[in-house]
Design a protein around this motif. Sequence first.
Motif, PDB file in Angstrom:
ATOM      1  N   SER A  68      16.644  -3.116 -10.506  1.00  0.00           N
ATOM      2  CA  SER A  68      17.828  -3.075  -9.676  1.00  0.00           C
ATOM      3  C   SER A  68      17.600  -3.842  -8.387  1.00  0.00           C
ATOM      4  N   ILE A  69      18.642  -4.569  -7.951  1.00  0.00           N
ATOM      5  CA  ILE A  69      18.515  -5.370  -6.742  1.00  0.00           C
ATOM      6  C   ILE A  69      18.227  -4.488  -5.537  1.00  0.00           C
ATOM      7  N   MET A  70      18.855  -3.304  -5.499  1.00  0.00           N
ATOM      8  CA  MET A  70      18.728  -2.437  -4.339  1.00  0.00           C
ATOM      9  C   MET A  70      17.557  -1.470  -4.450  1.00  0.00           C
ATOM     10  N   GLN A  71      16.761  -1.585  -5.472  1.00  0.00           N
ATOM     11  CA  GLN A  71      15.677  -0.642  -5.708  1.00  0.00           C
ATOM     12  C   GLN A  71      14.513  -0.893  -4.756  1.00  0.00           C
ATOM     13  N   GLU A  72      13.943   0.210  -4.232  1.00  0.00           N
ATOM     14  CA  GLU A  72      12.741   0.099  -3.425  1.00  0.00           C
ATOM     15  C   GLU A  72      11.524  -0.025  -4.326  1.00  0.00           C
ATOM     16  N   VAL A  73      10.618  -0.915  -3.958  1.00  0.00           N
ATOM     17  CA  VAL A  73       9.363  -1.056  -4.687  1.00  0.00           C
ATOM     18  C   VAL A  73       8.211  -0.843  -3.719  1.00  0.00           C
ATOM     19  N   VAL A  74       7.064  -0.478  -4.257  1.00  0.00           N
ATOM     20  CA  VAL A  74       5.873  -0.215  -3.458  1.00  0.00           C
ATOM     21  C   VAL A  74       4.929  -1.405  -3.547  1.00  0.00           C
ATOM     22  N   VAL A  75       4.421  -1.822  -2.414  1.00  0.00           N
ATOM     23  CA  VAL A  75       3.402  -2.869  -2.360  1.00  0.00           C
ATOM     24  C   VAL A  75       2.119  -2.223  -1.858  1.00  0.00           C
ATOM     25  N   SER A  76       1.080  -2.256  -2.671  1.00  0.00           N
ATOM     26  CA  SER A  76      -0.192  -1.646  -2.288  1.00  0.00           C
ATOM     27  C   SER A  76      -1.321  -2.660  -2.406  1.00  0.00           C
ATOM     28  N   GLY A  77      -2.259  -2.591  -1.483  1.00  0.00           N
ATOM     29  CA  GLY A  77      -3.387  -3.516  -1.480  1.00  0.00           C
ATOM     30  C   GLY A  77      -4.701  -2.803  -1.256  1.00  0.00           C
ATOM     31  N   TRP A  96       4.767  -2.168  -7.515  1.00  0.00           N
ATOM     32  CA  TRP A  96       5.060  -1.210  -8.570  1.00  0.00           C
ATOM     33  C   TRP A  96       6.290  -0.386  -8.250  1.00  0.00           C
ATOM     34  N   ASP A  97       6.856   0.167  -9.330  1.00  0.00           N
ATOM     35  CA  ASP A  97       8.116   0.878  -9.238  1.00  0.00           C
ATOM     36  C   ASP A  97       7.922   2.256  -8.614  1.00  0.00           C
ATOM     37  N   LEU A  98       8.735   2.578  -7.617  1.00  0.00           N
ATOM     38  CA  LEU A  98       8.620   3.853  -6.915  1.00  0.00           C
ATOM     39  C   LEU A  98       8.938   5.033  -7.829  1.00  0.00           C
ATOM     40  N   ASN A  99       9.836   4.838  -8.784  1.00  0.00           N
ATOM     41  CA  ASN A  99      10.292   5.943  -9.632  1.00  0.00           C
ATOM     42  C   ASN A  99       9.420   6.178 -10.862  1.00  0.00           C
ATOM     43  N   SER A 139       5.171   2.160 -12.566  1.00  0.00           N
ATOM     44  CA  SER A 139       4.824   1.067 -13.477  1.00  0.00           C
ATOM     45  C   SER A 139       4.717  -0.240 -12.697  1.00  0.00           C
ATOM     46  N   ILE A 140       3.781  -1.093 -13.092  1.00  0.00           N
ATOM     47  CA  ILE A 140       3.535  -2.348 -12.383  1.00  0.00           C
ATOM     48  C   ILE A 140       4.662  -3.342 -12.658  1.00  0.00           C
ATOM     49  N   ILE A 141       5.188  -3.927 -11.593  1.00  0.00           N
ATOM     50  CA  ILE A 141       6.217  -4.948 -11.706  1.00  0.00           C
ATOM     51  C   ILE A 141       5.589  -6.337 -11.657  1.00  0.00           C
ATOM     52  N   GLU A 142       4.669  -6.535 -10.721  1.00  0.00           N
ATOM     53  CA  GLU A 142       3.904  -7.783 -10.668  1.00  0.00           C
ATOM     54  C   GLU A 142       2.628  -7.536  -9.885  1.00  0.00           C
ATOM     55  N   GLU A 143       1.697  -8.483  -9.980  1.00  0.00           N
ATOM     56  CA  GLU A 143       0.421  -8.360  -9.274  1.00  0.00           C
ATOM     57  C   GLU A 143       0.014  -9.702  -8.702  1.00  0.00           C
ATOM     58  N   HIS A 144      -0.789  -9.652  -7.649  1.00  0.00           N
ATOM     59  CA  HIS A 144      -1.267 -10.867  -6.978  1.00  0.00           C
ATOM     60  C   HIS A 144      -2.775 -10.745  -6.784  1.00  0.00           C
ATOM     61  N   PHE A 195      -0.393   6.407  -8.701  1.00  0.00           N
ATOM     62  CA  PHE A 195      -0.710   5.042  -9.141  1.00  0.00           C
ATOM     63  C   PHE A 195      -2.221   4.876  -9.051  1.00  0.00           C
ATOM     64  N   THR A 196      -2.863   4.587 -10.162  1.00  0.00           N
ATOM     65  CA  THR A 196      -4.330   4.598 -10.219  1.00  0.00           C
ATOM     66  C   THR A 196      -4.927   3.267 -10.669  1.00  0.00           C
ATOM     67  N   ASN A 197      -4.162   2.177 -10.562  1.00  0.00           N
ATOM     68  CA  ASN A 197      -4.662   0.885 -11.060  1.00  0.00           C
ATOM     69  C   ASN A 197      -5.683   0.234 -10.144  1.00  0.00           C
ATOM     70  N   HIS A 198      -5.679   0.586  -8.870  1.00  0.00           N
ATOM     71  CA  HIS A 198      -6.660  -0.007  -7.963  1.00  0.00           C
ATOM     72  C   HIS A 198      -8.062   0.515  -8.287  1.00  0.00           C
ATOM     73  N   LYS A 199      -9.043  -0.360  -8.157  1.00  0.00           N
ATOM     74  CA  LYS A 199     -10.440  -0.013  -8.458  1.00  0.00           C
ATOM     75  C   LYS A 199     -11.266   0.175  -7.199  1.00  0.00           C
ATOM     76  N   GLY A 200     -10.605   0.370  -6.086  1.00  0.00           N
ATOM     77  CA  GLY A 200     -11.291   0.605  -4.821  1.00  0.00           C
ATOM     78  C   GLY A 200     -10.344   1.264  -3.848  1.00  0.00           C
ATOM     79  N   ALA A 201     -10.787   1.432  -2.622  1.00  0.00           N
ATOM     80  CA  ALA A 201      -9.985   2.099  -1.602  1.00  0.00           C
ATOM     81  C   ALA A 201      -8.682   1.353  -1.361  1.00  0.00           C
ATOM     82  N   ILE A 202      -7.571   2.093  -1.307  1.00  0.00           N
ATOM     83  CA  ILE A 202      -6.273   1.508  -0.958  1.00  0.00           C
ATOM     84  C   ILE A 202      -6.170   1.480   0.554  1.00  0.00           C
TER      85      ILE A 202
END
Length: 434
Positions: free
Chosen positions: A5-14, A24-27, A30-35, A315-322
Amino acid sequence: MSGQSIMQEVVVSGSRDDSFIYIWDLNSASIIEEHKGNSSNAHGLHVTPNFIAATQYSTQMINFWNWRKESVALRCPTAEKLGPITTSPDAFYCIAGSLTGKIYLWIVNTGQLIKIWDAHYKRISCLRFTSDSMILSAGEDSLIKLWNLVNIFAADNSNIEADLTWNGHTLPVTDIKCSTTMSSRRFISASLDRTCRVWDIYSSSQLACISLPAAIRTIDWDSTESIIAAGCVDNTIRLIYLNVALEVNKLRNDGQPSVFNIADQLSAVQQTLQAHTKPINAVCFSWDGSWLVSGSEDGTAIVWDLFTRQPVRSFTNHKGAITNIELIMNPAQDNKNLNIQLLKKFASEIDKIQILANNYDQMELITKEQVEKNCQKATQAYFNYDSLSEDLINQQQIELENKVKNLEEQKVRWEKVANSLYTQLLSDINNNNN
């Protein structure tokens, strides 16, 4: 992201350890994209609708990514290692703080470095722009400083001085958050001295000091600026009811800010969120204040339901400290199916209109003429103006003008209701203590 959704909030974590930035999707988590290619420390990651920027704690470099492209789009060498980074509300300027206490200022569009100055005696820990594009800096020297861009440009690098300096904290300041509205010039700060403090820029005074049981690493407040979330080194997140703290402060006879201890004053109110196993590095409220996202040294990000005070997903995809968490509206590019309902969502609150206008013209007042002008600019920038008919634009402008009038009246009514509720809550707390 085309299916979101255009108005949907997404989470950016590093994370500084695994080199990834996840969107990733707030609701659903699930991963939307990665960098790839990131190693940023706390406050070293900044997200805009057009790009992602991150300082690298292991190298003298700032990396930039474009949305939807996994690899680094631009690597910008720097004179020294940098820490916190952010941009002005209109994303025209970019600033970063160094380990030696310097602030660097660039023009985003050209990449030109235009100013460098000594801001703090020790490492800069956090940088923020206020809603009217002034700079707030915090450092390990326990100081918070306010900088005016006009004075910065007028002075030589060696003669730049802060407009205001606050020295209330006794240990390094770890985080600051500014009000997002032009009508409020408050900001909050957190420190390893276990206090969260509320400041007013207009009067340059401290409004309140909230004492917590543990040192604070990160802080955020909701869009109404009534609830503060503080991430602590004891693996907990503490919720602070700011208006109650300010009311307690008013009860002092000498006019000085009191130390508001939430453990003593709000023992009957659920205020501690516990699920992480290591210290909290980042917290961020959703726009409507119903969710809180936290990131920890344990490598997990948790989404909290603030109505139940319970974790609802992780969200558990990170392999180190967020080290960084930000929420942003989904910057989807396919906007050709825009309808009038989408634009109405921007006018659901007066503050949303103010923020939207600030991003383009840094307005101080919302007037009928300014609403018409800025709505047209915002539509062109975000929603492919050419695909909309003139009749639809005119209709939207009229509706927004009426919306502003109605919201101003509603705001006054709700402020009266809120004040009544806070007074009653304070009275109940005092009765319980007695």
